[in-house]
Design an enzyme around this catalytic site. Structure first.
Site, PDB file in Angstrom:
ATOM      1  N   TYR A  59      55.952  99.946  25.981  1.00 53.72           N
ATOM      2  CA  TYR A  59      55.426 101.299  25.940  1.00 53.72           C
ATOM      3  C   TYR A  59      56.046 102.086  24.790  1.00 53.72           C
ATOM      4  CZ  TYR A  59      54.082 100.131  30.772  1.00 53.72           C
ATOM      5  OH  TYR A  59      53.576  99.525  31.894  1.00 53.72           O
ATOM      6  N   HIS A 143      56.505  90.833  32.445  1.00 56.37           N
ATOM      7  CA  HIS A 143      55.392  91.689  32.044  1.00 56.37           C
ATOM      8  C   HIS A 143      54.233  90.877  31.477  1.00 56.37           C
ATOM      9  CE1 HIS A 143      54.325  95.823  30.010  1.00 56.37           C
ATOM     10  NE2 HIS A 143      53.511  95.509  31.007  1.00 56.37           N
TER      11      HIS A 143
END
Length: 323
Positions: A59, A143
């Site tokens: 992010y 992830h």
């Protein structure tokens, strides 16, 4: 390894379940926000009772972790829960790009490299701890392993298990948009928690049989993300140009969302309030996470999260879904 994450998330209980702040907007996803606005978001979330914060190196090439770490600095460590992720190792880009190319409005001086090896995962976690200003991570998630290669999930989980034994993380799991392959990992006791985005919402029940039911049986915590269906369920009346699955919603999906909004309005409930409450009705779901990019969005999400939902609404929504 089961039954660990639920009590951790329970520390962040702030109402009829746990509402977490999703850190993607704080990484400038889909548009920039200032450091000052990010600080206001964190302060407003804390003052409103939010104690669970989810982030990832992905992010904003670490920006989200740095901003969340800054917002938590000085807070009592036993009063909040942080989840971050491994699998995308950040390295200097050579040559550096002017801007990131994966949806975040940040300079492209770093690049992401898939790495689920023991060394790569440890290095990624150590970098995250530095950016966050923490000594340990509550929930560490592999992830998007489905986007990398076959076996990435098991490789990453094995690496995280070693870090859990070393005391650097308290619980381990998967963070993904995909349901495929999760049942064996749950049933084999390899995960404490699954964060699943966009697969259990008012518009999508795909996770029910392959993930939620085995998770409930095994005592594995589920965190539901993407409960607003990437925008379509985020307003009381879905807009014609609303997005679904990060793309413009097709006419049939828009029609379904519009009908859901009408049913909610008939019970005096905003569609987003129902979207927030729905996943937590399943016993496997311990928390939801929602991205928030302004103090006003924090206030609005807290208000909706704490709104009472009449039982008749759930009955009517079930009838619509079955029809």
């Amino acid at each position: 390894m089961t039954g660990v994450a639920g009590p951790i998330l329970a520390r962040a209980q702030g109402g009829p379940g746990v509402l977490g702040l999703g850190g993607s907007p704080l990484g400038n996803f889909a548009g920039p926000i200032s450091d000052d606005t990010a600080a206001q978001v964190m302060a407003r979330a804390w003052d409103g009772g939010i104690r669970y914060f989810d982030t990832a190196p992905h992010y904003g090439l670490g920006l989200s972790e740095r901003r969340i770490g800054a917002g938590l600095r000085g807070r009592p460590r036993d009063e909040f829960v942080v989840s971050t992720k491994v699998g995308r190792l950040l390295e200097p880009a050579s040559p550096p790009a002017r801007w990131d190319t994966e949806g975040f409005a940040v300079p492209g001086d770093l690049r992401r490299r898939w790495d689920f090896s023991a060394g790569g995962v440890r290095r990624s976690l150590e970098q995250s701890l530095t950016r966050l200003g923490l000594d340990t991570i509550d929930l560490a998630l592999v992830h998007d392993p489905d986007q990398a290669w076959d076996g990435a999930a098991r490789q990453g989980l094995a690496a995280l298990a070693r870090l859990k034994q070393a005391g650097l993380v308290s619980a381990v799991g998967i963070g993904t948009n995909a349901t495929a392959g999760l049942r064996p990992l749950i049933e084999e006791g390899l995960v404490d928690v699954v964060m699943l985005a966009n697969r259990y919402s008012l518009l999508d029940r795909a996770a029910l049989d392959p993930v939620l039911e085995p998770a409930a049986a095994a005592g594995v915590a589920v965190v539901a993300a993407g409960v607003f269906a990437t925008g379509l369920l985020a307003t009381a009346r879905p807009a014609p140009d609303a997005t679904y699955e990060y793309r413009p919603a097709d006419p049939e999906t828009l029609r379904r969302a519009g009908r859901l909004a009408e049913i909610c309005a008939g019970h005096g409930v905003d569609l987003p309030a129902a979207a927030l409450a729905f996943p937590l009705r399943h016993p496997a779901v311990d928390a939801i996470v929602v991205g928030m990019r302004s103090p006003q969005e924090v206030d609005e999400n807290l208000r909706r999260f704490r709104a009472g939902i009449p039982a008749g609404l759930w009955r009517d929504l079930r009838a619509f879904s079955a029809g």
